[in-house]
Write a protein that holds these residues in place. Structure first.
Motif, PDB file in Angstrom:
ATOM      1  N   ALA A 249       0.599  -1.492   0.121  1.00 23.03           N
ATOM      2  CA  ALA A 249       0.418  -0.039   0.094  1.00 23.03           C
ATOM      3  C   ALA A 249       0.930   1.472  -0.105  1.00 23.03           C
ATOM      4  O   ALA A 249       1.907   1.613   0.510  1.00 23.03           O
ATOM      5  CB  ALA A 249      -1.164   0.261   1.545  1.00 23.03           C
ATOM      6  N   GLN A 262      -1.822   7.764  -8.048  1.00 23.99           N
ATOM      7  CA  GLN A 262      -2.548   7.042  -8.471  1.00 23.99           C
ATOM      8  C   GLN A 262      -1.646   6.656  -9.719  1.00 23.99           C
ATOM      9  O   GLN A 262      -2.058   5.443 -10.054  1.00 23.99           O
ATOM     10  CB  GLN A 262      -3.550   8.308  -8.679  1.00 23.99           C
ATOM     11  CG  GLN A 262      -5.241   8.293  -8.211  1.00 23.99           C
ATOM     12  CD  GLN A 262      -5.010   9.683  -8.018  1.00 23.99           C
ATOM     13  OE1 GLN A 262      -5.853  10.135  -8.861  1.00 23.99           O
ATOM     14  NE2 GLN A 262      -6.890   9.676  -6.548  1.00 23.99           N
ATOM     15  N   VAL A 265       0.538   3.944  -8.772  1.00 24.77           N
ATOM     16  CA  VAL A 265      -0.538   2.021  -8.355  1.00 24.77           C
ATOM     17  C   VAL A 265      -0.812   1.836  -9.575  1.00 24.77           C
ATOM     18  O   VAL A 265      -0.148   0.776  -9.956  1.00 24.77           O
ATOM     19  CB  VAL A 265      -1.819   3.220  -7.607  1.00 24.77           C
ATOM     20  CG1 VAL A 265      -2.958   1.758  -7.997  1.00 24.77           C
ATOM     21  CG2 VAL A 265      -1.966   2.609  -5.981  1.00 24.77           C
ATOM     22  N   GLN A 269       0.423  -1.486 -11.000  1.00 23.48           N
ATOM     23  CA  GLN A 269      -0.414  -3.222 -11.524  1.00 23.48           C
ATOM     24  C   GLN A 269       0.125  -3.582 -13.006  1.00 23.48           C
ATOM     25  O   GLN A 269      -0.529  -4.546 -13.219  1.00 23.48           O
ATOM     26  CB  GLN A 269      -1.737  -2.266 -11.360  1.00 23.48           C
ATOM     27  CG  GLN A 269      -2.574  -2.373 -10.237  1.00 23.48           C
ATOM     28  CD  GLN A 269      -3.615  -1.015  -9.825  1.00 23.48           C
ATOM     29  OE1 GLN A 269      -3.986  -0.674 -10.704  1.00 23.48           O
ATOM     30  NE2 GLN A 269      -4.383  -1.177  -8.981  1.00 23.48           N
ATOM     31  N   SER A 274      -0.387  -5.674  -8.151  1.00 24.37           N
ATOM     32  CA  SER A 274      -1.296  -5.013  -6.752  1.00 24.37           C
ATOM     33  C   SER A 274      -1.218  -4.173  -5.796  1.00 24.37           C
ATOM     34  O   SER A 274      -1.173  -4.750  -4.223  1.00 24.37           O
ATOM     35  CB  SER A 274      -2.084  -6.064  -6.861  1.00 24.37           C
ATOM     36  OG  SER A 274      -3.622  -5.779  -6.139  1.00 24.37           O
ATOM     37  N   LEU A 275      -0.855  -2.968  -6.374  1.00 26.49           N
ATOM     38  CA  LEU A 275      -0.390  -2.368  -5.348  1.00 26.49           C
ATOM     39  C   LEU A 275      -2.075  -1.720  -4.694  1.00 26.49           C
ATOM     40  O   LEU A 275      -3.159  -0.931  -5.684  1.00 26.49           O
ATOM     41  CB  LEU A 275       0.732  -1.570  -5.701  1.00 26.49           C
ATOM     42  CG  LEU A 275       0.694  -0.351  -4.307  1.00 26.49           C
ATOM     43  CD1 LEU A 275       1.813  -0.431  -3.629  1.00 26.49           C
ATOM     44  CD2 LEU A 275       1.581   0.513  -5.974  1.00 26.49           C
ATOM     45  N   THR A 276      -2.443  -1.149  -3.310  1.00 29.71           N
ATOM     46  CA  THR A 276      -3.654  -0.091  -3.092  1.00 29.71           C
ATOM     47  C   THR A 276      -3.172   1.148  -2.390  1.00 29.71           C
ATOM     48  O   THR A 276      -2.169   1.323  -2.102  1.00 29.71           O
ATOM     49  CB  THR A 276      -4.305  -0.823  -2.627  1.00 29.71           C
ATOM     50  OG1 THR A 276      -5.455   0.270  -2.107  1.00 29.71           O
ATOM     51  CG2 THR A 276      -3.935  -0.774  -1.069  1.00 29.71           C
ATOM     52  N   ILE A 277      -4.631   2.648  -2.625  1.00 29.52           N
ATOM     53  CA  ILE A 277      -4.277   3.175  -1.654  1.00 29.52           C
ATOM     54  C   ILE A 277      -4.692   2.942  -0.501  1.00 29.52           C
ATOM     55  O   ILE A 277      -5.443   2.531  -0.154  1.00 29.52           O
ATOM     56  CB  ILE A 277      -5.086   4.451  -2.718  1.00 29.52           C
ATOM     57  CG1 ILE A 277      -4.538   5.266  -3.784  1.00 29.52           C
ATOM     58  CG2 ILE A 277      -5.061   5.761  -1.943  1.00 29.52           C
ATOM     59  CD1 ILE A 277      -3.540   5.577  -4.052  1.00 29.52           C
ATOM     60  N   GLY A 278      -3.633   2.762   0.490  1.00 33.19           N
ATOM     61  CA  GLY A 278      -3.971   2.145   1.544  1.00 33.19           C
ATOM     62  C   GLY A 278      -4.636   3.690   2.813  1.00 33.19           C
ATOM     63  O   GLY A 278      -5.063   3.153   3.558  1.00 33.19           O
ATOM     64  N   GLY A 310      -3.782  -0.619   6.134  1.00 35.96           N
ATOM     65  CA  GLY A 310      -2.938  -0.161   5.188  1.00 35.96           C
ATOM     66  C   GLY A 310      -1.789  -1.960   4.333  1.00 35.96           C
ATOM     67  O   GLY A 310      -2.191  -2.083   3.456  1.00 35.96           O
ATOM     68  N   TRP A 313      -3.438  -4.534   4.338  1.00 30.58           N
ATOM     69  CA  TRP A 313      -4.064  -4.903   3.118  1.00 30.58           C
ATOM     70  C   TRP A 313      -3.229  -6.692   2.775  1.00 30.58           C
ATOM     71  O   TRP A 313      -2.317  -6.383   2.049  1.00 30.58           O
ATOM     72  CB  TRP A 313      -4.472  -4.161   2.877  1.00 30.58           C
ATOM     73  CG  TRP A 313      -5.176  -4.053   0.959  1.00 30.58           C
ATOM     74  CD1 TRP A 313      -6.453  -3.809   1.388  1.00 30.58           C
ATOM     75  CD2 TRP A 313      -4.788  -4.537  -0.012  1.00 30.58           C
ATOM     76  NE1 TRP A 313      -6.957  -4.657   0.491  1.00 30.58           N
ATOM     77  CE2 TRP A 313      -5.865  -4.603  -0.531  1.00 30.58           C
ATOM     78  CE3 TRP A 313      -3.749  -4.738  -0.641  1.00 30.58           C
ATOM     79  CZ2 TRP A 313      -5.937  -4.734  -2.313  1.00 30.58           C
ATOM     80  CZ3 TRP A 313      -3.705  -4.433  -2.427  1.00 30.58           C
ATOM     81  CH2 TRP A 313      -5.263  -4.949  -2.823  1.00 30.58           C
ATOM     82  N   GLY A 314      -4.265  -7.253   1.710  1.00 30.02           N
ATOM     83  CA  GLY A 314      -3.863  -8.453   1.365  1.00 30.02           C
ATOM     84  C   GLY A 314      -2.551  -9.506   1.613  1.00 30.02           C
ATOM     85  O   GLY A 314      -1.987 -10.256   1.483  1.00 30.02           O
TER      86      GLY A 314
END
Ligand SMILES: [Zn+2]
Length: 317
Positions: A249, A262, A265, A269, A274-278, A310, A313-314
């Motif tokens: 994250a 963004q 991210v 991807q 698979s990265l996310t905005i935490g 965050g 996550w995952g």
């Protein structure tokens, strides 16, 4: 005779402007309660806690405003002149306000809350890589450093209003105790993040003290100021690092546009990571009324909880 009249006129105007002999030796204020103008929400909260009912606190920058970019308005000049005392962060956080504050400093007490850190314990500050006596201004993100700023506020209010010095000292220590409790909470929570995931990525480099205090490696797209440029090369380098280390994250900031992160991210991807905005962190300002970041203590706790969630996550299992 003419000299005496001119001197008399000058002394009269000096008294009207609340002229002191400079910040080193401010005269005790005759006004009660003290009208205190603070630049950021973090400082306003600290001064309100330390001053209690003996101060009327006004905040110059509204919630959500980026202090690096803030330009003073004509009304701000009037508000600064109308105050008994001004507290600002210093260390070039309020870069565009500082010339105005320096100008007023000859007429009324104007204090950088980081003054003691800079003059007594500069080794506790993070120097800019290039050196030259420029330090990271984001000291509120380490509760122990912020505690020294709170004590500094207590000392200055006690000088300006000596009759109530004991109250300022007691109230400063009460707020310091709340900061130490916050620090304990942050240490406990952040210790639950697996060491391999402890890379905190944000848009600008606000969390250096936070990372140093809690054992997180910090990386950002911009330097210490949101005025710094984001270049494509550092963005690509960051994407490669996030993919290589499988960091789950990154975090946006409430006062900074999320667009650059963004793009990071999306870049990760595209490379199959698979990265996310935490979540959104409160870095340089507090949140609006009713939000979790309405107070500094709330904003800091929110940051800790958001970072922990965050990073998890995952997480397998
Ligand atoms: Zn900043």
């Amino acid at each position: 005779m003419a000299h005496t009249i001119i001197l008399g006129i000058l002394l009269f105007f000096c008294a009207c402007l609340g002229c002191t002999s400079g910040r080193e030796n401010p005269s005790p204020s005759r006004n009660y309660p003290l009208r205190v103008l603070c630049t950021t929400g973090m400082i306003a909260e600290a001064v309100a806690a330390v001053g209690g009912r003996h101060v009327v606190v006004e905040q110059l920058m509204p919630p959500g405003v980026d202090p690096h970019l803030y330009r003073p308005t004509a009304r701000d000049k009037w508000r600064i002149n109308a105050a008994d005392v001004v507290f600002y962060n210093g260390l070039h956080l309020e870069g565009r306000l500082e010339p105005l504050l320096a100008k007023r400093g000859g007429f009324l007490p104007v204090y950088a809350v980081t003054e003691n850190l800079l003059t007594r314990w500069p080794e506790r500050l993070r120097p800019l890589a290039e050196g030259g006596g420029i330090y990271d201004p984001h000291v509120w993100l380490d509760p122990l450093l912020w505690a020294e700023c709170v004590r500094f506020v207590g000392e200055r209010l006690a000088e300006l209003d000596p009759e109530r010095a004991a109250d300022y000292q007691r109230q400063a220590e009460q707020y310091v105790a709340a900061l130490l409790e916050l620090d304990r909470y942050a240490r406990e929570q952040l210790a639950t993040i697996p060491p391999t995931r402890r890379v905190l990525v944000t848009t600008h480099d606000a969390f250096g003290y936070f990372g140093r205090r809690y054992g997180l490696r910090v990386n950002s797209l911009q330097g210490l100021s949101t005025l710094d440029e984001i270049d494509l090369q550092s963005m690509n380098a960051l994407i490669r690092e996030l993919v290589a280390e499988q960091i789950p994250a990154v975090f946006v900031e409430s006062s900074v546009s999320p667009r650059a992160l963004q793009a990071v991210v999306a870049g990760c991807q595209a490379l199959g990571h698979s990265l996310t905005i935490g979540g959104e962190l409160y870095a340089d300002c507090l949140g609006p009324p009713g939000s979790p970041g309405e107070t500094f203590l709330g904003a800091f706790r929110w940051n800790v909880d958001t970072i922990v969630a965050g990073f998890r996550w995952g997480e397998p299992g």
